[in-house]
Write an enzyme that holds these catalytic residues in place. Structure first.
Site, PDB file in Angstrom:
ATOM      1  CG  HIS A 239      -0.107   0.141   2.536  1.00 26.05           C
ATOM      2  ND1 HIS A 239       0.558  -0.932   3.095  1.00 26.05           N
ATOM      3  CD2 HIS A 239       0.162   1.207   3.334  1.00 26.05           C
ATOM      4  CE1 HIS A 239       1.191  -0.546   4.188  1.00 26.05           C
ATOM      5  NE2 HIS A 239       0.970   0.753   4.360  1.00 26.05           N
ATOM      6  CG  ASP A 241       1.873   4.909   4.818  1.00 22.25           C
ATOM      7  OD1 ASP A 241       1.290   3.814   4.721  1.00 22.25           O
ATOM      8  OD2 ASP A 241       2.930   5.067   5.447  1.00 22.25           O
ATOM      9  NE  ARG A 306       9.447  -5.244  11.114  1.00 19.83           N
ATOM     10  CZ  ARG A 306       8.613  -4.407  10.498  1.00 19.83           C
ATOM     11  NH1 ARG A 306       7.364  -4.752  10.242  1.00 19.83           N
ATOM     12  NH2 ARG A 306       9.040  -3.215  10.121  1.00 19.83           N
TER      13      ARG A 306
END
Ligand code: AKG
Ligand code: FE2
Length: 376
Positions: A239, A241, A306
């Site tokens: 994607h 932002d 993570r």
């Protein structure tokens, strides 16, 4: 401020169901469920228009910029133009604050699933615990859980820790305050690199500047649990932002990858104490496509959870956005129409990959992954 950003999201027309919000209880899963198993074609094609066979590089080339460097404006401009992402050092954020935001995020994601669900984002809401906002656009789910903060996180934090939520709130408030200041500093550098003179800078980023007054910001805590079958799933699908830019702290576990034509997917390696800056959609519009929004994704691994912490920066929702007049001339027509930031957020929430091309006026030659992708 944060309410109006929430409203901009709320008016998006994508029907959201609870299955788009409730994350899997990762602590109880031993095998990759079918719901999260991305087919190999989906994995290769998750950048829609599939540039199959893209190589995963080892991240060496992503620029690292020392903010104290005498040439910082030039370096930032070059990085925005080429990679759309760079790491910054000497940014003034104490390592203790970065560690605190990481450990508070870990404390949140380590809560039992039923406790986290008490702070679940509502179907028409923007803040709280839940899946990635881009979930409804994909047929498979992501190996990810998130928590979104806009302004004070007190309401949701109180649901998570009824008797002990002040520590979390204190750290998140402090982090947002620091990120806002750093954002204004970065904005000055970025606009300077586009050639804006001092008086223009005051107009845009001065105390009453168009891009700083009532800025809309969001803090996104991301967790990618260790995964039994990491190569068959996706942490966060590709994607760009919806922001001017994003400041990302990714701690010491790699997972962020960015796409660049000619390079394929390239890892952004963890660098102790550094922060990552990503060019977002709004900067692509303002810069008249000179600084393309960077297409990126997060992959997961078998052994380590993570965490990443993303701070999205944008102007007030009423701000009119369009290519900066300074960049427009007889040979440089505007490539995007003028619209409010709120309107763009709504278009992105509804159309994701197509948003930038929907507000585009002229046909562009493909430059970087995001532009190409938005052509689809
Ligand atoms: O986890 C990462 O490295 C990326 C996160 C991200 O892209 C986002 O939150 O928008
Ligand atoms: Fe992102």
């Amino acid at each position: 401020m944060s309410t109006s950003l929430s409203e901009a999201y709320r008016s998006s027309a994508h029907p959201i169901h609870l299955q788009h919000i409730i994350p899997l209880d990762f602590s109880s899963v031993r095998e990759l469920p079918d719901s999260h198993a991305w087919t190999s074609s989906l994995l290769l094609d998750d950048k829609p228009h599939g540039r199959r066979g893209s190589v995963i590089g080892v991240g060496g080339p992503i620029p690292v910029i020392d903010l104290a460097d005498a040439n910082v404006v030039k370096l930032v401009g070059r990085a925005c133009e080429t990679w759309g992402v760079f790491q910054i050092t000497n940014h003034g954020q104490p390592i203790s604050l970065l560690e605190a935001v990481e450990s508070e995020s870990l404390r949140l994601f380590s809560l039992p699933a039923e406790q986290k669900l008490k702070a679940l984002r509502s179907p028409d809401g923007a803040t709280g615990y839940g899946r990635a906002r881009i979930t409804p656009f994909f047929s498979k789910l992501m190996w990810h859980e998130g928590f979104t903060i806009m302004g004070s996180p007190a309401e949701h934090a109180h649901q998570l820790w009824p008797h002990n939520y002040t520590r979390f709130c204190g750290v998140m408030d402090e982090y947002q305050k620091e990120m806002k200041q750093l954002s204004v500093r970065l904005l000055r550098l970025i606009l300077s690199s586009l050639g804006l003179a001092r008086e223009d800078l005051t107009k845009w980023v001065g105390p009453a500047g168009e891009f700083t007054q009532g800025a809309t910001t969001a803090l996104q805590l991301n967790s990618y649990p260790a995964c039994p079958d990491p190569n068959r799933t996706m942490g966060l699908a590709a994607h760009t932002d919806t922001s001017m830019f994003t400041i990302l702290y990714q701690s010491n576990t790699s997972g962020l990858q960015i796409f660049r034509d000619g390079f394929g997917w390239v890892s952004v390696p963890p660098l102790a104490g550094a922060l990552i800056v990503n060019v977002g959609d709004l900067l692509q519009i303002l810069s008249n496509a000179r600084f393309p929004a960077v297409l990126h994704r997060a992959v997961v691994n078998r052994t380590n959870q993570r965490l990443s912490i993303a701070y999205f920066y944008g102007p007030s929702t009423e701000t009119r956005i369009m290519p900066l007049s300074k960049l427009i001339g007889p040979g440089d027509p505007p490539l995007y129409r003028s619209l409010t930031w709120k309107e763009y957020i709504g278009i992105k929430a509804k159309h994701l990959y197509r948003a930038l091309s929907l507000v585009r006026l002229q046909q562009l030659a493909p430059m970087n992954g995001s532009l190409d992708m938005n052509d689809q």
